[in-house]
Motif scaffolding. Structure first.
Motif, PDB file in Angstrom:
ATOM      1  N   MET A  52     -65.137   7.500  -5.914  1.00 34.08           N
ATOM      2  CA  MET A  52     -66.498   7.791  -6.694  1.00 34.08           C
ATOM      3  C   MET A  52     -67.575   6.975  -6.383  1.00 34.08           C
ATOM      4  O   MET A  52     -68.484   7.246  -6.943  1.00 34.08           O
ATOM      5  CB  MET A  52     -65.774   7.408  -8.285  1.00 34.08           C
ATOM      6  CG  MET A  52     -65.100   8.302  -8.811  1.00 34.08           C
ATOM      7  SD  MET A  52     -65.858  10.011  -8.863  1.00 34.08           S
ATOM      8  CE  MET A  52     -67.319   9.956  -9.840  1.00 34.08           C
ATOM      9  N   THR A  74     -72.775   7.190  -6.796  1.00 33.25           N
ATOM     10  CA  THR A  74     -72.113   7.557  -7.808  1.00 33.25           C
ATOM     11  C   THR A  74     -72.622   8.858  -8.503  1.00 33.25           C
ATOM     12  O   THR A  74     -71.705   9.923  -8.568  1.00 33.25           O
ATOM     13  CB  THR A  74     -71.448   6.543  -8.695  1.00 33.25           C
ATOM     14  OG1 THR A  74     -70.968   5.466  -8.130  1.00 33.25           O
ATOM     15  CG2 THR A  74     -70.460   7.213  -9.898  1.00 33.25           C
ATOM     16  N   PRO A  75     -73.787   8.822  -8.905  1.00 31.17           N
ATOM     17  CA  PRO A  75     -74.171  10.092  -9.734  1.00 31.17           C
ATOM     18  C   PRO A  75     -74.124  11.319  -8.765  1.00 31.17           C
ATOM     19  O   PRO A  75     -73.656  12.462  -8.994  1.00 31.17           O
ATOM     20  CB  PRO A  75     -75.487   9.465  -9.997  1.00 31.17           C
ATOM     21  CG  PRO A  75     -75.600   8.275 -10.172  1.00 31.17           C
ATOM     22  CD  PRO A  75     -74.744   7.683  -9.193  1.00 31.17           C
ATOM     23  N   ALA A  78     -70.544  12.421  -8.315  1.00 29.90           N
ATOM     24  CA  ALA A  78     -70.079  13.185  -9.567  1.00 29.90           C
ATOM     25  C   ALA A  78     -70.853  14.518  -9.545  1.00 29.90           C
ATOM     26  O   ALA A  78     -69.949  15.589  -9.993  1.00 29.90           O
ATOM     27  CB  ALA A  78     -70.541  12.410 -10.858  1.00 29.90           C
ATOM     28  N   ALA A  79     -72.085  14.846  -9.214  1.00 26.09           N
ATOM     29  CA  ALA A  79     -72.709  15.958  -9.330  1.00 26.09           C
ATOM     30  C   ALA A  79     -72.254  16.892  -8.081  1.00 26.09           C
ATOM     31  O   ALA A  79     -72.295  18.248  -8.526  1.00 26.09           O
ATOM     32  CB  ALA A  79     -74.140  15.695  -8.930  1.00 26.09           C
ATOM     33  N   PHE A  92     -67.364   6.406 -24.811  1.00 26.89           N
ATOM     34  CA  PHE A  92     -68.472   5.668 -25.636  1.00 26.89           C
ATOM     35  C   PHE A  92     -68.048   5.683 -26.840  1.00 26.89           C
ATOM     36  O   PHE A  92     -68.231   6.756 -27.807  1.00 26.89           O
ATOM     37  CB  PHE A  92     -69.637   6.549 -25.278  1.00 26.89           C
ATOM     38  CG  PHE A  92     -70.022   6.773 -23.770  1.00 26.89           C
ATOM     39  CD1 PHE A  92     -70.237   5.599 -23.022  1.00 26.89           C
ATOM     40  CD2 PHE A  92     -70.052   8.019 -23.174  1.00 26.89           C
ATOM     41  CE1 PHE A  92     -70.452   5.593 -21.771  1.00 26.89           C
ATOM     42  CE2 PHE A  92     -70.382   7.969 -21.976  1.00 26.89           C
ATOM     43  CZ  PHE A  92     -70.547   6.847 -21.034  1.00 26.89           C
ATOM     44  N   ARG A 106     -73.274  18.080 -18.204  1.00 31.83           N
ATOM     45  CA  ARG A 106     -74.428  17.727 -17.537  1.00 31.83           C
ATOM     46  C   ARG A 106     -75.463  19.002 -17.530  1.00 31.83           C
ATOM     47  O   ARG A 106     -76.580  18.656 -17.782  1.00 31.83           O
ATOM     48  CB  ARG A 106     -74.619  17.180 -15.920  1.00 31.83           C
ATOM     49  CG  ARG A 106     -73.834  16.231 -15.819  1.00 31.83           C
ATOM     50  CD  ARG A 106     -74.071  16.030 -14.400  1.00 31.83           C
ATOM     51  NE  ARG A 106     -73.505  16.735 -13.284  1.00 31.83           N
ATOM     52  CZ  ARG A 106     -72.061  16.468 -12.963  1.00 31.83           C
ATOM     53  NH1 ARG A 106     -71.521  15.633 -13.420  1.00 31.83           N
ATOM     54  NH2 ARG A 106     -71.566  17.424 -12.314  1.00 31.83           N
TER      55      ARG A 106
ATOM     56  N   GLU B 212     -71.478   2.092 -15.946  1.00 36.50           N
ATOM     57  CA  GLU B 212     -70.842   2.747 -15.051  1.00 36.50           C
ATOM     58  C   GLU B 212     -70.310   4.119 -15.196  1.00 36.50           C
ATOM     59  O   GLU B 212     -70.284   4.848 -14.334  1.00 36.50           O
ATOM     60  CB  GLU B 212     -69.513   1.817 -14.565  1.00 36.50           C
ATOM     61  CG  GLU B 212     -68.943   1.818 -13.254  1.00 36.50           C
ATOM     62  CD  GLU B 212     -67.861   0.717 -13.157  1.00 36.50           C
ATOM     63  OE1 GLU B 212     -68.013  -0.145 -12.333  1.00 36.50           O
ATOM     64  OE2 GLU B 212     -66.684   1.202 -13.507  1.00 36.50           O
ATOM     65  N   VAL B 214     -71.475   6.227 -17.174  1.00 34.76           N
ATOM     66  CA  VAL B 214     -72.756   6.952 -16.987  1.00 34.76           C
ATOM     67  C   VAL B 214     -72.974   7.529 -15.856  1.00 34.76           C
ATOM     68  O   VAL B 214     -73.142   8.702 -15.712  1.00 34.76           O
ATOM     69  CB  VAL B 214     -73.892   6.518 -17.794  1.00 34.76           C
ATOM     70  CG1 VAL B 214     -75.273   7.339 -17.691  1.00 34.76           C
ATOM     71  CG2 VAL B 214     -73.830   6.102 -19.825  1.00 34.76           C
ATOM     72  N   GLU B 215     -73.047   6.694 -14.922  1.00 36.98           N
ATOM     73  CA  GLU B 215     -73.054   7.055 -13.580  1.00 36.98           C
ATOM     74  C   GLU B 215     -71.948   8.075 -12.916  1.00 36.98           C
ATOM     75  O   GLU B 215     -72.248   8.963 -12.289  1.00 36.98           O
ATOM     76  CB  GLU B 215     -73.137   5.900 -12.721  1.00 36.98           C
ATOM     77  CG  GLU B 215     -74.469   4.929 -12.898  1.00 36.98           C
ATOM     78  CD  GLU B 215     -74.944   4.329 -11.638  1.00 36.98           C
ATOM     79  OE1 GLU B 215     -74.329   3.576 -10.951  1.00 36.98           O
ATOM     80  OE2 GLU B 215     -76.286   4.782 -11.390  1.00 36.98           O
ATOM     81  N   SER B 216     -70.721   7.544 -13.537  1.00 34.82           N
ATOM     82  CA  SER B 216     -69.499   8.657 -13.301  1.00 34.82           C
ATOM     83  C   SER B 216     -69.845   9.812 -13.846  1.00 34.82           C
ATOM     84  O   SER B 216     -69.165  10.877 -13.388  1.00 34.82           O
ATOM     85  CB  SER B 216     -68.019   7.742 -13.703  1.00 34.82           C
ATOM     86  OG  SER B 216     -68.153   6.579 -12.976  1.00 34.82           O
ATOM     87  N   GLY B 218     -72.376  11.509 -13.833  1.00 32.80           N
ATOM     88  CA  GLY B 218     -73.448  12.176 -12.836  1.00 32.80           C
ATOM     89  C   GLY B 218     -74.907  11.919 -13.044  1.00 32.80           C
ATOM     90  O   GLY B 218     -75.768  12.336 -12.619  1.00 32.80           O
ATOM     91  N   TYR B 219     -75.070  10.802 -13.866  1.00 27.83           N
ATOM     92  CA  TYR B 219     -76.521  10.283 -14.277  1.00 27.83           C
ATOM     93  C   TYR B 219     -77.046   9.313 -13.727  1.00 27.83           C
ATOM     94  O   TYR B 219     -76.173   8.243 -13.452  1.00 27.83           O
ATOM     95  CB  TYR B 219     -76.712  10.359 -15.798  1.00 27.83           C
ATOM     96  CG  TYR B 219     -76.409  11.348 -16.710  1.00 27.83           C
ATOM     97  CD1 TYR B 219     -77.183  12.469 -16.850  1.00 27.83           C
ATOM     98  CD2 TYR B 219     -74.882  11.295 -17.149  1.00 27.83           C
ATOM     99  CE1 TYR B 219     -76.867  13.712 -17.504  1.00 27.83           C
ATOM    100  CE2 TYR B 219     -74.667  12.736 -17.876  1.00 27.83           C
ATOM    101  CZ  TYR B 219     -75.445  13.758 -18.139  1.00 27.83           C
ATOM    102  OH  TYR B 219     -75.147  14.981 -18.740  1.00 27.83           O
TER     103      TYR B 219
END
Lengths: 245, 324
Positions: A52, A74-75, A78-79, A92, A106, B212, B214-216, B218-219
């Motif tokens: 990742m 990482t983003p 993921a994308a 969260f 997304r 972390e 949030v990044e995972s 995709g942002y």
């Protein structure tokens, strides 16, 4: 392997002054569920985090659909179509279940934009999520949080799911429920790399298997073969699957 | 009662506790409105800072620079309108103050963008360096303000229609303080709407908890952080305009003086919590006004006492942010 969706080639990872992964090589074929097994501290979580980009590979290649993603942030990883469920689930807790799902989608600007049919499919896998849809995720039980974590990873179609110990700390009945959900995911054609300590869970679901020890891959093969070879299990994992019956 | 709602009682509880101590209802009403106005202004300033810390763990001791800068830009824009502002109606005054505040927010937002790039970015994850370099940045900003506008205190007169008080019964309520309460409430409601009803707000709330993850998903959290930093700096600029008009004079050091109060507020509220920041700001504003009236010698450190008492009750602040 020609049909590999993801492959790691000689991956080394350092965390601070510690050298954790030592030339990790294995592949995850498309449409299969690959188990990553090993004792505590073998490097399984580090491997997922390196894929990742949460920890950087200091050497080697991480190929996803043929392209090296080791240097991507990482983003971007993921994308590219990889969903990740970390060991701590990454829920969260101050957000509602619905908000957690909206964030994971997304392509959705708001809740109403999530594909309703897919959401119904997810509710079929994890009915508790419908019940607690408007509740704060912090009030969910451990098992429900794990369901939310997996649901979040599949709220939109992803090419690869990386899931770290989904049965950790769960009651046997919930593990059974989780197993059913993963069977359904497999039927849907998902490609999954799953880190697991529960050998029965691994045996029931795994197509392929890679076993790690001390930051290295020490075995690669089919899960069925490992499940039938007690001597190999004892040598690689320290105990046999039969001991977990 | 839900444990999460408990801190909300503190504000009316403090106000009611002060009533018998103050003795006179009109004086209490005047002090309470003054305290709420001060609290709202501090909230406007501190809300950006708490999100900046919550989202990226950045301790920005230079936040005060944007307060001073906002006030000075407002003064510079108001100067040519001085005559009109003195005689205009209330509606016309508000119409003239809109471009004034927008100019202050635009300049502080733009400087905030540069501040993040040049000063904050090289020290991500290094708290000691963050404290040193952001304090240094504030000193440089103060000296630049002195070089441009001079070192002396400059009066910032209230527009004519905002001067004076409204009499409610026997209580005199200053018009400007009512306006400040209204602006503070509007900012609070806008912030709540953004945080709870938009995807960017969801991302900010999630990022404060677990960046972390949030990044995972995709942002790009850094991009989000730059946006929050710029918005936080612009809000500090708006706060500077409100604070300058509240004090009716401005100095280059005014930001550094308010800095102490805003750090007390975000610590009381729970680092990263907007609701905590709001409650904390109101408590600090009320406490400063009540003690200023009842025991002026205690007023200087009354908010330190308040912070100590709250931290003894809730060591991570009124609304601890989960996962931190």
């Amino acid at each position: 392997m020609s049909d590999a969706l993801l492959s790691l080639e000689g991956v080394e990872t350092h965390i601070g002054r510690y050298h954790i992964l030592h030339g990790v090589d294995f592949a995850v074929p498309k449409g299969e569920l690959t188990m990553l097994l090993g004792r505590n501290g073998a490097g399984k979580t580090t491997t997922l985090r390196t894929i990742m980009g949460l920890w950087r590979a200091s050497a080697g290649r991480v190929r996803f659909e043929g392209a090296d993603i080791a240097a991507l942030p990482t983003p971007a990883i993921a994308a590219s179509g990889i969903a990740y469920v970390p060991e701590n689930m990454g829920i969260f807790t101050d957000l509602t279940v619905a908000e957690n799902m909206t964030l994971a989608a997304r392509g959705a600007k708001r809740l109403a934009d999530i594909d309703t049919a897919r959401l119904e499919w997810i509710f079929g896998l994890f009915p508790a999520l419908r019940k607690f849809w408007g509740s704060r995720a912090g009030v969910l039980s451990g098992g429900q949080k794990q369901m939310l974590a997996v649901a979040r990873a599949i709220v939109e179609p992803r090419k690869l799911l990386l899931i770290d110990e989904p049965t950790k700390g769960l009651a046997p009945a919930i593990i059974g429920h989780m197993m059913d959900a993963f069977r359904e995911l497999k039927r849907s054609g998902a490609t999954i790399l799953l880190v697991e300590q529960n050998f029965n869970f691994a045996r029931a679901l795994g197509d392929g298997v890679a076993v790690m020890d001390d930051g290295r891959i020490v075995h690669r093969g089919r899960m069925r073969e490992l499940a039938e070879d007690e001597a190999l299990q004892t040598r690689l994992l320290g105990l046999s699957l039969a001991a977990h019956q | 009662m839900n444990r999460a709602h408990l801190p909300l009682i503190l504000v009316p509880a403090l106000a009611l506790l002060a009533l018998p101590l103050v003795g006179s209802l009109p004086s209490w009403a005047t002090l309470t409105i003054a305290g709420l106005a001060m609290g709202m202004i501090i909230f406007v300033i501190a809300s950006g800072l708490t999100l900046i810390f919550g989202l990226m763990d950045v301790l920005n001791f230079g936040h005060g620079a944007f307060i001073s800068l906002g006030a000075y830009v407002a003064m510079a824009v108001m100067l040519p309108m001085a005559g009109s502002l003195e005689t205009a109606s209330f509606a016309a005054t508000l119409a003239m103050l809109v471009p004034v505040t927008l100019a202050a927010m635009a300049v502080t937002g733009a400087i905030g963008l540069a501040f993040e790039r040049v000063i904050i970015r090289p020290v991500y994850g290094q708290h000691l360096k963050q404290i040193l370099i952001t304090m240094g940045g504030m000193i440089v900003a103060e000296e630049l303000i002195k070089a441009i506008w001079g070192p002396q205190q400059i009066p910032l007169n209230l527009p004519g229609s905002l001067k004076g008080s409204l009499l409610v019964g026997e209580a005199a309520i200053e018009k400007y303080r009512l306006l400040a309460v209204g602006i503070g409430l509007a900012v609070f409601l806008a912030m709540l709407w953004t945080l709870n009803r938009t995807k960017i707000g969801l991302l900010i709330r999630a990022g404060v908890q677990d960046r972390e993850m949030v990044e995972s998903l995709g942002y790009r959290i850094r991009t989000l952080f730059v946006g929050v930093f710029v918005a936080g700096s612009a809000l500090a600029g708006l706060g500077g305009v409100l604070w300058g008009l509240y004090q009716q004079n401005i100095t280059a050091a005014m930001g550094a003086q308010v800095n102490v109060l805003i750090f007390i507020v975000i610590i009381i509220g729970g680092l990263g919590s907007t609701a905590g920041c709001f409650v904390g700001a109101l408590l600090v504003g009320l406490m400063a006004n009540y003690t200023g009236f009842l025991a002026p010698k205690v007023a200087l450190f009354s908010n330190i006492l308040l912070m100590t008492a709250i931290l003894l009750w809730r060591p991570q602040g009124l609304y601890p942010v989960a996962n931190r």
